[in-house]
Design a protein around this motif. Structure first.
Motif, PDB file in Angstrom:
ATOM      1  N   GLU A  15      26.975  68.276   9.318  1.00  0.00           N
ATOM      2  CA  GLU A  15      25.816  67.651   8.605  1.00  0.00           C
ATOM      3  C   GLU A  15      24.529  68.102   9.353  1.00  0.00           C
ATOM      4  O   GLU A  15      24.237  68.222  10.474  1.00  0.00           O
ATOM      5  CB  GLU A  15      25.830  66.052   9.157  1.00  0.00           C
ATOM      6  CG  GLU A  15      24.858  65.035   8.412  1.00  0.00           C
ATOM      7  CD  GLU A  15      24.924  63.833   8.624  1.00  0.00           C
ATOM      8  OE1 GLU A  15      26.067  63.288   9.545  1.00  0.00           O
ATOM      9  OE2 GLU A  15      24.139  63.034   8.126  1.00  0.00           O
ATOM     10  N   GLY A  16      23.542  68.481   8.351  1.00  0.00           N
ATOM     11  CA  GLY A  16      22.357  68.937   8.605  1.00  0.00           C
ATOM     12  C   GLY A  16      22.405  70.557   8.694  1.00  0.00           C
ATOM     13  O   GLY A  16      21.199  71.200   8.627  1.00  0.00           O
ATOM     14  N   GLU A  17      23.613  71.239   8.630  1.00  0.00           N
ATOM     15  CA  GLU A  17      23.627  72.739   8.437  1.00  0.00           C
ATOM     16  C   GLU A  17      23.656  73.252   7.097  1.00  0.00           C
ATOM     17  O   GLU A  17      24.416  73.184   6.239  1.00  0.00           O
ATOM     18  CB  GLU A  17      25.039  72.911   9.106  1.00  0.00           C
ATOM     19  CG  GLU A  17      25.222  74.574   9.150  1.00  0.00           C
ATOM     20  CD  GLU A  17      26.950  74.888   9.696  1.00  0.00           C
ATOM     21  OE1 GLU A  17      27.472  73.778   9.943  1.00  0.00           O
ATOM     22  OE2 GLU A  17      27.163  76.017   9.729  1.00  0.00           O
ATOM     23  N   SER A  18      22.654  73.910   6.732  1.00  0.00           N
ATOM     24  CA  SER A  18      22.358  74.305   5.553  1.00  0.00           C
ATOM     25  C   SER A  18      22.912  75.447   5.094  1.00  0.00           C
ATOM     26  O   SER A  18      23.386  76.425   5.996  1.00  0.00           O
ATOM     27  CB  SER A  18      20.763  74.970   5.366  1.00  0.00           C
ATOM     28  OG  SER A  18      19.941  73.602   5.560  1.00  0.00           O
ATOM     29  N   SER A  19      23.280  75.891   3.872  1.00  0.00           N
ATOM     30  CA  SER A  19      24.041  76.920   3.527  1.00  0.00           C
ATOM     31  C   SER A  19      24.020  77.067   1.902  1.00  0.00           C
ATOM     32  O   SER A  19      23.420  76.710   1.234  1.00  0.00           O
ATOM     33  CB  SER A  19      25.648  76.832   3.911  1.00  0.00           C
ATOM     34  OG  SER A  19      26.558  77.897   3.630  1.00  0.00           O
ATOM     35  N   SER A  20      24.706  78.173   1.576  1.00  0.00           N
ATOM     36  CA  SER A  20      24.579  78.555   0.184  1.00  0.00           C
ATOM     37  C   SER A  20      25.904  79.112  -0.518  1.00  0.00           C
ATOM     38  O   SER A  20      26.919  79.595   0.253  1.00  0.00           O
ATOM     39  CB  SER A  20      23.797  79.894  -0.123  1.00  0.00           C
ATOM     40  OG  SER A  20      22.258  79.467   0.291  1.00  0.00           O
ATOM     41  N   LEU A  21      26.268  78.400  -1.682  1.00  0.00           N
ATOM     42  CA  LEU A  21      27.469  79.004  -2.443  1.00  0.00           C
ATOM     43  C   LEU A  21      26.906  79.898  -3.448  1.00  0.00           C
ATOM     44  O   LEU A  21      25.951  79.990  -4.010  1.00  0.00           O
ATOM     45  CB  LEU A  21      27.966  77.478  -3.400  1.00  0.00           C
ATOM     46  CG  LEU A  21      27.995  76.222  -2.445  1.00  0.00           C
ATOM     47  CD1 LEU A  21      28.579  75.209  -3.247  1.00  0.00           C
ATOM     48  CD2 LEU A  21      28.710  76.172  -1.227  1.00  0.00           C
ATOM     49  N   LYS A  79      24.293  66.178   3.800  1.00  0.00           N
ATOM     50  CA  LYS A  79      25.020  64.897   4.356  1.00  0.00           C
ATOM     51  C   LYS A  79      26.588  64.865   3.864  1.00  0.00           C
ATOM     52  O   LYS A  79      27.250  65.485   3.047  1.00  0.00           O
ATOM     53  CB  LYS A  79      24.279  63.610   3.771  1.00  0.00           C
ATOM     54  CG  LYS A  79      22.679  63.624   4.074  1.00  0.00           C
ATOM     55  CD  LYS A  79      22.155  62.687   3.646  1.00  0.00           C
ATOM     56  CE  LYS A  79      20.738  62.637   4.050  1.00  0.00           C
ATOM     57  NZ  LYS A  79      20.182  61.156   3.614  1.00  0.00           N
ATOM     58  N   PRO A  80      27.411  63.894   4.642  1.00  0.00           N
ATOM     59  CA  PRO A  80      28.795  63.881   4.376  1.00  0.00           C
ATOM     60  C   PRO A  80      28.840  63.502   2.772  1.00  0.00           C
ATOM     61  O   PRO A  80      30.035  64.107   2.305  1.00  0.00           O
ATOM     62  CB  PRO A  80      29.208  62.825   5.087  1.00  0.00           C
ATOM     63  CG  PRO A  80      28.490  62.811   6.465  1.00  0.00           C
ATOM     64  CD  PRO A  80      26.955  63.393   5.821  1.00  0.00           C
ATOM     65  N   GLU A  81      28.106  62.765   2.078  1.00  0.00           N
ATOM     66  CA  GLU A  81      28.272  62.414   0.744  1.00  0.00           C
ATOM     67  C   GLU A  81      27.963  63.797  -0.211  1.00  0.00           C
ATOM     68  O   GLU A  81      28.330  63.416  -1.386  1.00  0.00           O
ATOM     69  CB  GLU A  81      27.147  61.232   0.463  1.00  0.00           C
ATOM     70  CG  GLU A  81      25.712  61.511   0.837  1.00  0.00           C
ATOM     71  CD  GLU A  81      25.383  60.614   1.911  1.00  0.00           C
ATOM     72  OE1 GLU A  81      26.005  60.895   3.034  1.00  0.00           O
ATOM     73  OE2 GLU A  81      24.311  60.082   2.041  1.00  0.00           O
ATOM     74  N   GLY A 103      34.251  78.909 -13.312  1.00  0.00           N
ATOM     75  CA  GLY A 103      34.899  79.475 -12.064  1.00  0.00           C
ATOM     76  C   GLY A 103      35.794  78.318 -11.486  1.00  0.00           C
ATOM     77  O   GLY A 103      36.025  77.339 -11.922  1.00  0.00           O
ATOM     78  N   THR A 104      36.423  78.783 -10.354  1.00  0.00           N
ATOM     79  CA  THR A 104      37.685  77.835  -9.588  1.00  0.00           C
ATOM     80  C   THR A 104      36.651  76.943  -8.799  1.00  0.00           C
ATOM     81  O   THR A 104      37.609  76.346  -8.228  1.00  0.00           O
ATOM     82  CB  THR A 104      38.426  78.887  -8.929  1.00  0.00           C
ATOM     83  OG1 THR A 104      37.887  79.866  -7.989  1.00  0.00           O
ATOM     84  CG2 THR A 104      39.429  79.715  -9.780  1.00  0.00           C
ATOM     85  N   GLY A 105      35.620  77.082  -8.327  1.00  0.00           N
ATOM     86  CA  GLY A 105      34.901  76.295  -7.587  1.00  0.00           C
ATOM     87  C   GLY A 105      34.747  76.521  -6.140  1.00  0.00           C
ATOM     88  O   GLY A 105      35.679  77.258  -5.757  1.00  0.00           O
ATOM     89  N   THR A 106      34.012  75.754  -5.307  1.00  0.00           N
ATOM     90  CA  THR A 106      33.843  76.041  -3.827  1.00  0.00           C
ATOM     91  C   THR A 106      34.012  74.531  -3.444  1.00  0.00           C
ATOM     92  O   THR A 106      33.442  73.500  -3.899  1.00  0.00           O
ATOM     93  CB  THR A 106      32.418  76.598  -3.476  1.00  0.00           C
ATOM     94  OG1 THR A 106      32.510  77.934  -3.941  1.00  0.00           O
ATOM     95  CG2 THR A 106      32.429  76.319  -2.147  1.00  0.00           C
ATOM     96  N   LEU A 107      35.074  74.368  -2.638  1.00  0.00           N
ATOM     97  CA  LEU A 107      35.373  73.120  -1.982  1.00  0.00           C
ATOM     98  C   LEU A 107      34.383  72.899  -0.718  1.00  0.00           C
ATOM     99  O   LEU A 107      34.528  73.565   0.191  1.00  0.00           O
ATOM    100  CB  LEU A 107      36.774  73.121  -1.686  1.00  0.00           C
ATOM    101  CG  LEU A 107      37.201  71.698  -1.065  1.00  0.00           C
ATOM    102  CD1 LEU A 107      36.796  70.462  -1.895  1.00  0.00           C
ATOM    103  CD2 LEU A 107      38.778  71.798  -0.709  1.00  0.00           C
ATOM    104  N   LEU A 108      33.671  72.104  -0.947  1.00  0.00           N
ATOM    105  CA  LEU A 108      32.624  71.967   0.233  1.00  0.00           C
ATOM    106  C   LEU A 108      32.983  70.516   1.047  1.00  0.00           C
ATOM    107  O   LEU A 108      33.005  69.427   0.466  1.00  0.00           O
ATOM    108  CB  LEU A 108      31.000  71.692  -0.369  1.00  0.00           C
ATOM    109  CG  LEU A 108      29.992  71.371   0.893  1.00  0.00           C
ATOM    110  CD1 LEU A 108      29.767  72.396   1.830  1.00  0.00           C
ATOM    111  CD2 LEU A 108      28.732  71.063   0.230  1.00  0.00           C
ATOM    112  N   ALA A 109      33.109  70.471   2.535  1.00  0.00           N
ATOM    113  CA  ALA A 109      33.304  69.331   3.407  1.00  0.00           C
ATOM    114  C   ALA A 109      32.063  69.603   4.294  1.00  0.00           C
ATOM    115  O   ALA A 109      31.926  70.581   4.848  1.00  0.00           O
ATOM    116  CB  ALA A 109      34.479  69.612   3.864  1.00  0.00           C
TER     117      ALA A 109
END
Lengths: 112, 112
Positions: A15-21, A79-81, A103-109
């Motif tokens: 939580e709070g850790e920014s990133s890019s897909l 956030k978790p949501e 595309g096949t998607g990126t599963l984000l947790a």
């Protein structure tokens, strides 16, 4: 042949850790690039449409950008949501087609 | 907020049986679509429908599939003789003039 490739396949963030897909595409004339969110067992939920290189759109913690070869979905302070699969799809020019190529998607947790 | 609805949410059928999946698109939309998603795979285009006729169909959409808009609100997908490999989530979508496609929650089809 039209193709959409998403990376990474899966991404785990705190939580709070920014990133890019990333969504890279090969299409014979791009008419639009779409980002969707998909929760397990549900239908894709529309997020953004981008039409031309250099365009950016924002919604809450999400920001989508587009170049001539790829699109990025930036997630700021997630956030978790925000946990879901994020799908990219393209619509190409030509004829009467309105077919989205996914595309096949990126599963984000996002962990608390 | 207008949304696409689909019924049933889950359909279980025996191989060789006919099934009809139903959708109510967003009321002022003119373009209608069916997509499917086999478990763990990407969302695939099946067919698009405009002005009471099919405008485009994929290789998947063979003679066992048909679509119909029987009245002013419903849009249906019929599979005449189901096969095991037809087991998937089936999504209906609709769009207006913007081209942005909005998806329903899906029907999970299980063929035994």
């Amino acid at each position: 042949e039209d193709q959409v490739t998403q990376s990474p396949e899966a991404l785990r963030l705190q939580e709070g850790e920014s990133s890019s897909l990333n969504c890279s595409y090969t299409v014979s004339g791009l008419r639009g690039l779409f980002w969707y969110r998909q929760d397990p067992g549900k239908g894709p939920e529309f997020l953004f449409t981008l039409y031309s290189a250099g365009e950016e759109k924002e919604k809450e913690r999400l920001k989508a950008t587009l170049t001539k070869k790829e699109s990025f979905l930036h997630i700021t302070a997630p956030k978790p949501e925000d946990s879901a699969t994020y799908l990219c799809a393209v619509l190409r020019h030509g004829g009467a087609t309105n077919k989205l190529i996914f595309g096949t998607g990126t599963l984000l947790a996002v962990q608390p | 907020e207008p949304e696409v609805t689909q019924t049933p949410s889950h359909q279980v059928t025996q191989m060789g049986q006919e099934v009809i999946l139903r959708c109510v698109p967003i009321s002022n939309h003119l373009y209608f679509y069916w997509y499917r998603q086999i478990l763990g795979q990407k969302v695939e285009f099946l067919v698009s429908f405009y002005n009471n006729e099919i405008s485009e169909k994929s290789e998947i959409f063979d003679d066992q599939f048909s679509v119909e808009r029987p009245d002013g609100s419903n849009f249906t997908l019929k599979i005449r003789s189901t096969k095991l490999e037809d087991s998937a989530m089936y999504f209906c979508a609709s769009s207006g003039t913007s081209g942005e496609q909005f998806f329903g929650p899906g029907t999970r089809l299980t063929v035994l």
